[in-house]
Enzyme design. Structure first.
Site, PDB file in Angstrom:
ATOM      1  N   SER A 101       0.830  -1.207   0.000  1.00 47.19           N
ATOM      2  CA  SER A 101       0.000   0.000   0.000  1.00 47.19           C
ATOM      3  C   SER A 101       0.865   1.257   0.000  1.00 47.19           C
ATOM      4  CB  SER A 101      -0.880   0.007   1.255  1.00 47.19           C
ATOM      5  OG  SER A 101      -1.413   1.303   1.482  1.00 47.19           O
ATOM      6  N   GLN A 123       0.209  -0.645  -4.773  1.00 43.64           N
ATOM      7  CA  GLN A 123      -1.103   0.017  -4.817  1.00 43.64           C
ATOM      8  C   GLN A 123      -0.892   1.508  -4.610  1.00 43.64           C
ATOM      9  OE1 GLN A 123      -2.958   0.893  -1.460  1.00 43.64           O
ATOM     10  NE2 GLN A 123      -4.122   2.223  -2.827  1.00 43.64           N
ATOM     11  N   ARG A 160     -14.679   5.532  10.673  1.00 43.54           N
ATOM     12  CA  ARG A 160     -14.378   4.375  11.525  1.00 43.54           C
ATOM     13  C   ARG A 160     -14.563   4.793  12.982  1.00 43.54           C
ATOM     14  NH1 ARG A 160      -9.952   2.898   7.893  1.00 43.54           N
ATOM     15  NH2 ARG A 160     -10.988   2.958   5.869  1.00 43.54           N
ATOM     16  N   LYS A 244      -8.961  -1.900  -8.312  1.00 40.15           N
ATOM     17  CA  LYS A 244      -9.456  -2.524  -7.078  1.00 40.15           C
ATOM     18  C   LYS A 244     -10.596  -1.711  -6.478  1.00 40.15           C
ATOM     19  CE  LYS A 244      -7.764  -3.795  -2.399  1.00 40.15           C
ATOM     20  NZ  LYS A 244      -8.255  -2.782  -1.471  1.00 40.15           N
ATOM     21  N   HIS A 268     -13.199  -2.973   0.144  1.00 39.65           N
ATOM     22  CA  HIS A 268     -12.203  -2.453   1.089  1.00 39.65           C
ATOM     23  C   HIS A 268     -12.361  -3.109   2.461  1.00 39.65           C
ATOM     24  CE1 HIS A 268      -9.386   1.130   0.743  1.00 39.65           C
ATOM     25  NE2 HIS A 268      -9.145   0.730   1.964  1.00 39.65           N
ATOM     26  N   ARG A 271     -14.522  -1.213   4.908  1.00 36.70           N
ATOM     27  CA  ARG A 271     -13.968  -0.037   5.596  1.00 36.70           C
ATOM     28  C   ARG A 271     -14.341   1.283   4.934  1.00 36.70           C
ATOM     29  NH1 ARG A 271      -9.634  -1.772   8.961  1.00 36.70           N
ATOM     30  NH2 ARG A 271      -8.241  -0.038   8.590  1.00 36.70           N
TER      31      ARG A 271
HETATM   32  C1  LIG Z   1      -5.674  -2.170   8.393  1.00 38.07           C
HETATM   33  C2  LIG Z   1      -6.089  -2.144   6.951  1.00 38.07           C
HETATM   34  C3  LIG Z   1      -5.540  -1.202   6.095  1.00 38.07           C
HETATM   35  C4  LIG Z   1      -5.905  -1.175   4.742  1.00 38.07           C
HETATM   36  N1  LIG Z   1      -5.295  -0.270   3.906  1.00 38.07           N
HETATM   37  C5  LIG Z   1      -5.580  -0.318   2.581  1.00 38.07           C
HETATM   38  C6  LIG Z   1      -4.871   0.521   1.673  1.00 38.07           C
HETATM   39  O1  LIG Z   1      -3.995   1.281   2.066  1.00 38.07           O
HETATM   40  N2  LIG Z   1      -5.188   0.449   0.362  1.00 38.07           N
HETATM   41  C7  LIG Z   1      -6.159  -0.406  -0.122  1.00 38.07           C
HETATM   42  O2  LIG Z   1      -6.404  -0.448  -1.334  1.00 38.07           O
HETATM   43  N3  LIG Z   1      -6.842  -1.218   0.723  1.00 38.07           N
HETATM   44  C8  LIG Z   1      -6.565  -1.201   2.043  1.00 38.07           C
HETATM   45  N4  LIG Z   1      -7.227  -2.053   2.890  1.00 38.07           N
HETATM   46  C9  LIG Z   1      -8.207  -2.995   2.340  1.00 38.07           C
HETATM   47  C10 LIG Z   1      -7.523  -4.311   1.930  1.00 38.07           C
HETATM   48  O3  LIG Z   1      -6.671  -4.115   0.826  1.00 38.07           O
HETATM   49  C11 LIG Z   1      -8.560  -5.371   1.542  1.00 38.07           C
HETATM   50  O4  LIG Z   1      -9.423  -4.856   0.555  1.00 38.07           O
HETATM   51  C12 LIG Z   1      -9.386  -5.856   2.740  1.00 38.07           C
HETATM   52  O5  LIG Z   1      -8.599  -5.918   3.906  1.00 38.07           O
HETATM   53  C13 LIG Z   1      -9.973  -7.225   2.446  1.00 38.07           C
HETATM   54  O6  LIG Z   1     -10.815  -7.634   3.472  1.00 38.07           O
HETATM   55  P1  LIG Z   1     -10.367  -8.626   4.668  1.00 38.07           P
HETATM   56  O7  LIG Z   1      -9.582  -7.795   5.617  1.00 38.07           O
HETATM   57  O8  LIG Z   1     -11.672  -9.085   5.225  1.00 38.07           O
HETATM   58  O9  LIG Z   1      -9.532  -9.739   4.059  1.00 38.07           O
HETATM   59  C14 LIG Z   1      -6.881  -2.090   4.251  1.00 38.07           C
HETATM   60  C15 LIG Z   1      -7.431  -3.040   5.115  1.00 38.07           C
HETATM   61  C16 LIG Z   1      -7.050  -3.082   6.449  1.00 38.07           C
HETATM   62  C17 LIG Z   1      -7.653  -4.134   7.344  1.00 38.07           C
END
Ligand SMILES: Cc1cc2nc3c(=O)[nH]c(=O)nc-3n(C[C@H](O)[C@H](O)[C@H](O)COP(=O)(O)O)c2cc1C
Length: 390
Positions: A101, A123, A160, A244, A268, A271
């Site tokens: 990331s 990313q 959040r 994505k 995401h 999130r």
């Molecule tokens: C702590 C955290 C930080 C994340 N930061 C990013 C990010 O910087 N860029 C991004 O595209 N997705 C980010 N995501 C989303 C993840 O790439 C992914 O889509 C997601 O975690 C998938 O779901 P899961 O945690 O249930 O496996 C983040 C997720 C978490 C848990």
């Protein structure tokens, strides 16, 4: 992957665990991502023995030991000082893909140097606008990253409430008043304290650009990637580009029309916009629309090898995991991530053996049914009612 979440919870101070675990608003989408996997059933064809099982696959010109990548997750340095380089090294050791990331706590150069991962993915958020992104792309290409991921679901930071409740802001700033307030929770986590708190510099943004005005979120959200930037990125990036953050068929088609080499069905991890469908529920229609043309990845709620198998059976080319590997990182740093990835691959292999199939092509033919918990409950209570009448 039994108990990884619970172990991580015991290792991390509550505010840090909540950064990983938390999702947007009422966290409905995050729960839905996971429960939708549980609602998918298959039946076991018995009396079958398969010999060697091959979970290997080819994705965007890259050979993977399993259809699995670590998703781009910022803030790994808040979880464990091994941080993103440890995640990349663990992915390399297990032969799966890894996506870094922009909001990583270590720079993309540090990760490339330590991670030992050939063909890493990067990313890109537009940290510092398009000019900042241009520098990031140059640096990523120079450091050997081959595949670019554009996350399009983050025009604003998701709300959040867990983070807000702990008084945390992004990028993670462990200021004295915050630390003082969090002291009781932090002091009961000596391992975490010894590792992370001794190296607070690892909590910032590793890819922060020098000389760019503004700080933190201003720099991240002043200019975010939109559809128009796909063509812009295409001119500046020679490797594959993955879009994505899609859950709609229209957006999947648009990604193809704008020149994406692959798409990642993702919300995401719940999130960003709460109330979205589970990604595994959104997957089949998107696969129908575009899978013949480009690989379709999926993330959101994947917590086991059986979940990976279900996603492949519904047409995904590969899955990404986010929280699952962050739990491993919390438990034992790089070794913990490696263990989680090994377990996921082991569970996938075992699921395939039990289904009597030897490779992913055969897995793609497996039929899945939807048994929602509520329809099961309705049926069970109907049966109880009938028995009562008799
Ligand atoms: C702590 C955290 C930080 C994340 N930061 C990013 C990010 O910087 N860029 C991004 O595209 N997705 C980010 N995501 C989303 C993840 O790439 C992914 O889509 C997601 O975690 C998938 O779901 P899961 O945690 O249930 O496996 C983040 C997720 C978490 C848990």
């Amino acid at each position: 992957m039994p108990h990884a979440r619970e172990w991580a919870q015991r290792r991390l101070p509550r505010p840090v665990f909540d950064v990983v675990e938390g999702a947007a608003e009422r966290e409905v989408t995050e729960r839905r991502n996971r429960s939708a996997f549980e609602a998918l059933t298959w039946q076991q064809p018995v009396g079958v023995q398969v010999g060697a099982v091959d979970t290997g696959t080819e994705l965007l010109g890259q050979r993977l030991s399993a259809p699995l990548l670590t998703a781009p997750c910022g803030l790994a340095g808040a979880v464990h000082p091994d941080a993103e380089p440890g995640v990349f090294a663990a992915a390399a050791a297990t032969g799966v893909g890894a996506v870094l990331s922009t909001t990583a706590t270590r720079s993309l150069e540090q990760v490339a140097a330590r991670g030992g991962h050939r063909d890493g993915w990067f990313q890109c958020y537009f940290l510092g606008g398009r000019s900042g992104a241009e520098q990031l792309l140059e640096r990523a290409a120079g450091a050997g990253y081959r595949t670019l991921v554009l996350t399009l679901d983050t025009p604003v930071p998701g709300i959040r409430y867990r983070d807000a409740g702990h008084g945390l802001t992004l990028p993670m700033a462990y200021r004295v008043p915050t630390m003082a307030r969090l002291a009781p929770q932090v002091l009961t986590r000596p391992h975490w304290l010894a590792g992370v708190a001794r190296r607070p510099s690892t909590l910032g943004m590793g890819n922060g650009l020098h000389g760019v005005a503004g700080g933190g979120l201003d720099r991240l959200f002043a200019e975010v990637p939109t559809w128009a930037d796909l063509a812009w990125a295409r001119e500046r990036w020679s490797g594959p580009i993955v879009v994505k953050g899609l859950t709609r068929v229209e957006d999947a088609r648009r990604a193809l029309a704008e020149g994406a080499d692959a798409i990642a069905v993702s919300n995401h991890g719940g999130r960003q916009l709460d109330g979205q469908p589970a990604t595994i529920a959104a997957l089949p229609a998107i696969v129908d629309a575009v899978a013949g043309d480009v690989p379709v990845l999926l993330d959101g709620g994947v917590r086991s090898g059986a979940d990976i198998a279900r996603a492949i059976a519904l047409g995904a080319s590969a899955v990404m995991v986010g929280r699952a590997y962050l739990y491993g990182l919390a438990i034992a740093g790089e070794a913990g991530v490696r263990r989680v990835l090994e377990l996921l691959i082991h569970e996938l292999t075992q699921t395939m053996r039990l289904l009597g199939i030897a490779d992913l092509d055969a897995l793609r033919q497996v039929e899945l049914n939807v048994t929602s918990a509520s329809s099961f409950a309705a049926k069970a209570s109907a049966e109880v009612t009938l028995r009562g009448v008799r």
